[in-house]
Enzyme design. Structure first.
Site, short mmCIF file in Angstrom:
data_model
loop_
_atom_site.label_atom_id
_atom_site.label_comp_id
_atom_site.label_asym_id
_atom_site.label_seq_id
_atom_site.Cartn_x
_atom_site.Cartn_y
_atom_site.Cartn_z
N THR A 126 0.46 1.92 4.67
CA THR A 126 0.69 3.37 4.64
C THR A 126 1.76 3.67 5.67
O THR A 126 1.67 3.18 6.79
CB THR A 126 -0.59 4.10 5.09
OG1 THR A 126 -1.59 3.86 4.13
CG2 THR A 126 -0.36 5.60 5.25
N THR A 131 -3.11 6.08 10.48
CA THR A 131 -3.24 5.07 9.45
C THR A 131 -4.58 4.39 9.65
O THR A 131 -5.18 4.49 10.71
CB THR A 131 -2.08 4.05 9.50
OG1 THR A 131 -2.19 3.15 8.39
CG2 THR A 131 -2.08 3.24 10.79
N GLY A 132 -5.04 3.70 8.62
CA GLY A 132 -6.34 3.05 8.73
C GLY A 132 -7.35 3.69 7.80
O GLY A 132 -6.96 4.33 6.81
N SER A 179 0.80 -1.22 0.00
CA SER A 179 0.00 0.00 0.00
C SER A 179 0.83 1.27 0.00
O SER A 179 0.38 2.31 0.44
CB SER A 179 -0.96 -0.03 1.20
OG SER A 179 -1.69 1.14 1.27
N ARG A 208 -10.80 8.48 -5.33
CA ARG A 208 -10.94 8.52 -3.87
C ARG A 208 -9.60 8.95 -3.21
O ARG A 208 -8.55 8.44 -3.55
CB ARG A 208 -11.36 7.14 -3.36
CG ARG A 208 -11.52 7.06 -1.83
CD ARG A 208 -10.28 6.54 -1.16
NE ARG A 208 -10.43 6.43 0.29
CZ ARG A 208 -9.42 6.27 1.13
NH1 ARG A 208 -8.19 6.19 0.67
NH2 ARG A 208 -9.63 6.18 2.42
N VAL A 209 -9.69 9.85 -2.26
CA VAL A 209 -8.51 10.25 -1.49
C VAL A 209 -8.85 10.10 -0.02
O VAL A 209 -9.95 10.45 0.41
CB VAL A 209 -8.10 11.71 -1.79
CG1 VAL A 209 -6.97 12.16 -0.88
CG2 VAL A 209 -7.69 11.87 -3.25
N GLY A 210 -7.90 9.58 0.76
CA GLY A 210 -8.13 9.41 2.20
C GLY A 210 -7.48 10.51 3.01
O GLY A 210 -7.30 11.64 2.54
N ASP A 211 -7.12 10.15 4.21
CA ASP A 211 -6.55 11.13 5.14
C ASP A 211 -5.07 11.42 4.90
O ASP A 211 -4.57 12.50 5.25
CB ASP A 211 -6.67 10.59 6.57
CG ASP A 211 -5.92 9.26 6.72
OD1 ASP A 211 -6.11 8.38 5.85
OD2 ASP A 211 -5.14 9.11 7.68
N THR A 244 1.15 6.87 0.80
CA THR A 244 0.25 5.72 0.68
C THR A 244 -0.26 5.55 -0.75
O THR A 244 -0.26 6.52 -1.52
CB THR A 244 -0.98 5.91 1.60
OG1 THR A 244 -1.75 4.72 1.63
CG2 THR A 244 -1.87 7.05 1.16
C1 SD4 Z 1 -6.24 5.88 3.47
N1 SD4 Z 1 -5.21 5.94 5.63
O1 SD4 Z 1 -6.06 6.09 2.27
C2 SD4 Z 1 -5.04 5.45 4.29
C3 SD4 Z 1 -4.89 3.96 4.20
C4 SD4 Z 1 -3.99 3.30 5.18
O2 SD4 Z 1 -2.82 1.45 5.80
O3 SD4 Z 1 -3.61 3.85 6.18
N2 SD4 Z 1 -3.61 2.08 4.94
O4 SD4 Z 1 -7.33 5.95 4.01
#
Ligand code: SD4
Length: 335
Positions: free
Chosen positions: A192, A243-244, A90, A220-223, A210
């Protein structure tokens, strides 16, 4: 005031060092007490903490710091190790693609002056953490996205390359058979890297990189690349990284929250636990199927980590040792 007495005074008042420091600025012993603060910090410097089992990345950062390098260089170079690691599912090359088979990367970096740079949804460039640094240092902006970010990277000398490896392509093809859209992060689906470092001068920087959720929707974009989500640094106070499941981190602005809690006098551990509480204690919240993990460090080099579920670990370099440590977690009864 003697060092021990000074420390005792801090614990009795229950105030954070910085609060105490600003209080004492007004009193006669200012200079002496500020010296005490730097003495406490220096004894543990340098410090590196990073999400998941990332010993090589942390070692790389620690080597830079031990030679007197900056926290900013350390977190950038540390994150590059994971970006180049094709086995990590990842981050960078070999990261799992979105549901259309495109690997798109997000990254951000923050320095001790509060500067920030980020790139979102970048294809074909492996070391996006370094592109994020270039955004921070060479542009008047803080974020570049998609094609614009890729073009910027190429203009800065980054090479385009195919980020989908045979292994990640195979995994995507297997996923396509059912095409179940279940963005779950657990021990099988993470990597990540969020990294925080304190250098010998006591400056703090952070970085996060990540490929986001495996098989995410295109776009899509995360944190991870968002300030206050994936990381937040305040050089007076400390730093935090997440993370997560990024959606949950963003909804509670987790890393920013942790730094603000430390500003109010919470330890890094307490701050991480409260931030996880903000997610799981929402009335009726169902958190069985997703993971969030936080790491934090304060100006004094104390660290903390906490996650919702059991399977979160982090690497910590402190006082010459680089260890992978299992994080404490919230969901003990239900696991
Ligand atoms: C996300 N926080 O894109 C990241 C993914 C992640 O281990 O932490 N993966 O939401």
């Amino acid at each position: 005031m003697k060092r021990r007495k000074f420390i005792r005074k801090l614990s009795v008042t229950g105030l954070g060092l910085v609060t105490v420091s600003s209080t004492v600025l007004a009193c006669k012993e200012t200079v002496k007490e500020e010296k005490e603060i730097s003495f406490i910090s220096k004894s543990v410097r340098p410090v590196v903490i990073a999400t998941w089992n990332t010993p090589l990345a942390v070692e790389t950062a620690a080597v830079i710091l031990k030679k007197g390098g900056s926290a900013l260089d350390a977190v950038e170079q540390g994150c590059r190790v994971e970006e180049a690691n094709e086995k990590g599912k990842s981050v960078g090359k070999g990261g799992l693609p979105d549901r259309d088979g495109n690997v798109t990367l997000d990254a951000c970096i923050m320095d001790e002056k509060g500067n920030y740079g980020a790139v979102l949804g970048v294809k074909n460039i492996k070391h996006v953490i370094s592109v994020a640094r270039k955004v921070m240092e060479d542009t008047p902006h803080v974020m570049l996205v998609g094609e614009g970010a890729e073009q910027f990277a190429v203009s800065k000398g980054f090479e385009r390359e195919d980020l989908l490896t045979d292994a990640s392509k195979k995994a995507w093809e297997q996923w396509k058979v059912k095409s179940e859209y279940k963005p779950i992060i657990n021990i099988e689906n993470h990597d990540t890297i969020g990294m925080l470092a304190i250098d010998k001068s006591g400056n703090i920087s952070g970085a996060c990189t990540t490929s986001g959720l495996a098989y995410k929707m295109a776009g899509r974009v995360g944190d991870s690349p968002i300030i206050g989500g994936g990381i937040f640094i305040d050089n007076e106070i400390g730093g935090a990284s997440a993370t997560g499941l990024g959606e949950e981190v963003l909804k509670t602005v987790g890393s920013f929250l942790i730094v603000e809690l430390m500003r109010q006098g919470k330890s890094p551990q307490e701050a991480c636990e409260i931030a996880i509480g903000r997610i799981v204690n929402k009335p009726g919240k169902e958190f069985k199927n997703f993971q969030v993990g936080y790491i934090a460090v304060n100006k004094q080099g104390e660290t903390g980590a906490y996650s919702i579920h059991e399977w979160f670990s982090y690497n910590l370099y402190k006082e010459g040792n680089n260890k992978n440590i299992k994080s404490d977690y919230f969901n003990k009864v239900r696991s």
